[in-house]
Write an enzyme that holds these catalytic residues in place. Structure first.
Site, PDB file in Angstrom:
ATOM      1  N   ALA A  88       0.849  -1.187   0.000  1.00 28.42           N
ATOM      2  CA  ALA A  88       0.000   0.000   0.000  1.00 28.42           C
ATOM      3  C   ALA A  88       0.883   1.235   0.000  1.00 28.42           C
ATOM      4  O   ALA A  88       1.802   1.345   0.806  1.00 28.42           O
ATOM      5  CB  ALA A  88      -0.893  -0.016   1.230  1.00 28.42           C
ATOM      6  N   LYS A  89       0.593   2.127  -0.965  1.00 27.60           N
ATOM      7  CA  LYS A  89       1.435   3.308  -1.105  1.00 27.60           C
ATOM      8  C   LYS A  89       1.471   4.135   0.180  1.00 27.60           C
ATOM      9  O   LYS A  89       2.422   4.830   0.465  1.00 27.60           O
ATOM     10  CB  LYS A  89       0.931   4.168  -2.260  1.00 27.60           C
ATOM     11  CG  LYS A  89       1.103   3.468  -3.579  1.00 27.60           C
ATOM     12  CD  LYS A  89       0.733   4.339  -4.749  1.00 27.60           C
ATOM     13  CE  LYS A  89       0.847   3.515  -6.032  1.00 27.60           C
ATOM     14  NZ  LYS A  89       0.468   4.206  -7.217  1.00 27.60           N
ATOM     15  N   SER A  90       0.402   4.078   0.963  1.00 27.77           N
ATOM     16  CA  SER A  90       0.320   4.943   2.137  1.00 27.77           C
ATOM     17  C   SER A  90       1.046   4.370   3.353  1.00 27.77           C
ATOM     18  O   SER A  90       1.329   5.060   4.299  1.00 27.77           O
ATOM     19  CB  SER A  90      -1.141   5.153   2.494  1.00 27.77           C
ATOM     20  OG  SER A  90      -1.728   3.893   2.658  1.00 27.77           O
ATOM     21  N   ARG A  91       1.352   3.071   3.319  1.00 28.26           N
ATOM     22  CA  ARG A  91       1.925   2.474   4.530  1.00 28.26           C
ATOM     23  C   ARG A  91       3.400   2.808   4.692  1.00 28.26           C
ATOM     24  O   ARG A  91       4.118   3.044   3.731  1.00 28.26           O
ATOM     25  CB  ARG A  91       1.751   0.957   4.481  1.00 28.26           C
ATOM     26  CG  ARG A  91       0.294   0.586   4.535  1.00 28.26           C
ATOM     27  CD  ARG A  91       0.116  -0.713   5.255  1.00 28.26           C
ATOM     28  NE  ARG A  91      -1.087  -1.356   4.737  1.00 28.26           N
ATOM     29  CZ  ARG A  91      -1.304  -2.644   4.812  1.00 28.26           C
ATOM     30  NH1 ARG A  91      -0.422  -3.437   5.350  1.00 28.26           N
ATOM     31  NH2 ARG A  91      -2.406  -3.145   4.347  1.00 28.26           N
TER      32      ARG A  91
END
Ligand code: GLU
Length: 312
Positions: A251-254
């Site tokens: 996940a790009k946000s993690r």
């Protein structure tokens, strides 16, 4: 000239191939879509493609795949290039942006149409849901009976398509069961990824494509288009896709996938290790240039861990 993708080699043969054997005119590339910033997964792909090109004394190109304007994140293309620079990548020639030469794709669509390979399809998404392959609903409808908005599909052939991937080994797909006649121009008028990538890899003289295994399934479609358009087939190496430790999509946000451009050597040495290299402590503490020089000396495509996925 077609490459050896159709030639059978064993895993042992592949391991014996030394990427430093000079292959005249090697051209590699990294082709990000500007749908977000560069993250750990894309840095890993870029690093493998870069090391493989430089280990062959080859050219390394960067292409921004920005045909899908609705999915583009404003500013992402420039940020991707700035991040690559911050990590010490050096590419050859200007960056090609797909949106700036769409006439090339229109030419290719014209050629496919002239061959009788294209047909219009106005099937809705829900109509095609739950089918592994396009059922051919619009294949025989007479042209002119389907108006816009419609997708344009290319007719496939009954023979299976084989490739010999340098990392994944032998891979075969019968397009009749996998996707069927596939879309080359979407219903919204946008040229599909498979057509854009095939035209640009050929136009740019790319000899080897190093990218994530998430694109392996679309490679037989790309080879089908290369055959129809009389374009060369590059050799392919599909890297295992990085996943979260629990196997979930990165996940790009993690935290695990966010990059810190202020600590490029730390990030790069982590990526080197994911690619099967074993950077010593001295490399972690040294300069960016030294880290790249070390990686180039030790790079072997055959060191990349096997498989379609690799958990962090
Ligand atoms: N633009 C694609 C992506 O960012 C990669 C295409 C390719 O390497 O063929 O996923």
């Amino acid at each position: 000239m077609r490459s050896s993708t159709g030639t059978a080699t064993t895993a042992t043969d592949r391991d014996r191939q030394d990427p430093r054997d000079h292959r005249a005119g090697y051209v590699g590339r990294f082709a990000p879509s500007p749908t977000g910033d560069l993250h750990l997964g894309s840095l890993y792909t870029a690093t493998a493609a870069y090391l493989q090109a430089r280990a062959h004394n080859g050219r390394f190109l960067v292409r921004i795949e920005d045909l899908d304007r609705p999915r583009e994140v404003p500013g992402a293309a420039d940020r991707i290039l700035a991040t690559l620079e911050a990590f010490g990548f050096e590419w050859d020639g200007p960056v090609l942006r797909q949106s700036e030469h769409t006439d090339r794709y229109q030419d290719a669509l014209g050629l496919l149409r002239a061959q009788g390979r294209l047909f219009a399809c106005d099937c809705s998404r829900s109509r095609l849901a739950n089918t592994a392959a396009y059922p051919g609903s619009c294949r025989s409808r007479s042209p002119g009976t389907i108006g816009e908005p419609c997708a344009w599909r290319v007719r496939i052939d009954p023979a299976p398509i084989r490739l010999n991937d340098r990392l994944q080994g032998s891979f075969e797909r019968d397009l009749r069961r996998h996707g069927g006649d596939f879309v080359v121009r979407r219903r919204d008028g946008i040229v599909a990824y498979v057509l854009g990538v095939v035209i640009d890899d050929a136009d740019q003289g790319v000899t080897e494509v190093v990218r994530g295994a998430d694109l392996l399934e679309s490679t037989p479609q790309q080879i089908h288009l290369q055959t129809l358009l009389s374009l060369p087939t590059p050799s392919y190496a599909h890297l295992p896709v990085l996943t979260e430790p629990d196997g979930a999509k990165l996940a790009k946000s993690r935290r695990t996938s966010r990059l810190n451009p202020l600590a490029p050597v730390d990030e790069l040495t982590q990526v080197f290790a994911l690619l099967g290299l074993d950077p010593p402590a001295g490399v972690r503490e040294g300069s960016l240039a030294d880290a790249w020089a070390w990686a180039l000396r030790h790079w072997r495509l055959s060191c990349v861990p096997k498989g379609l996925e690799r958990a962090l």
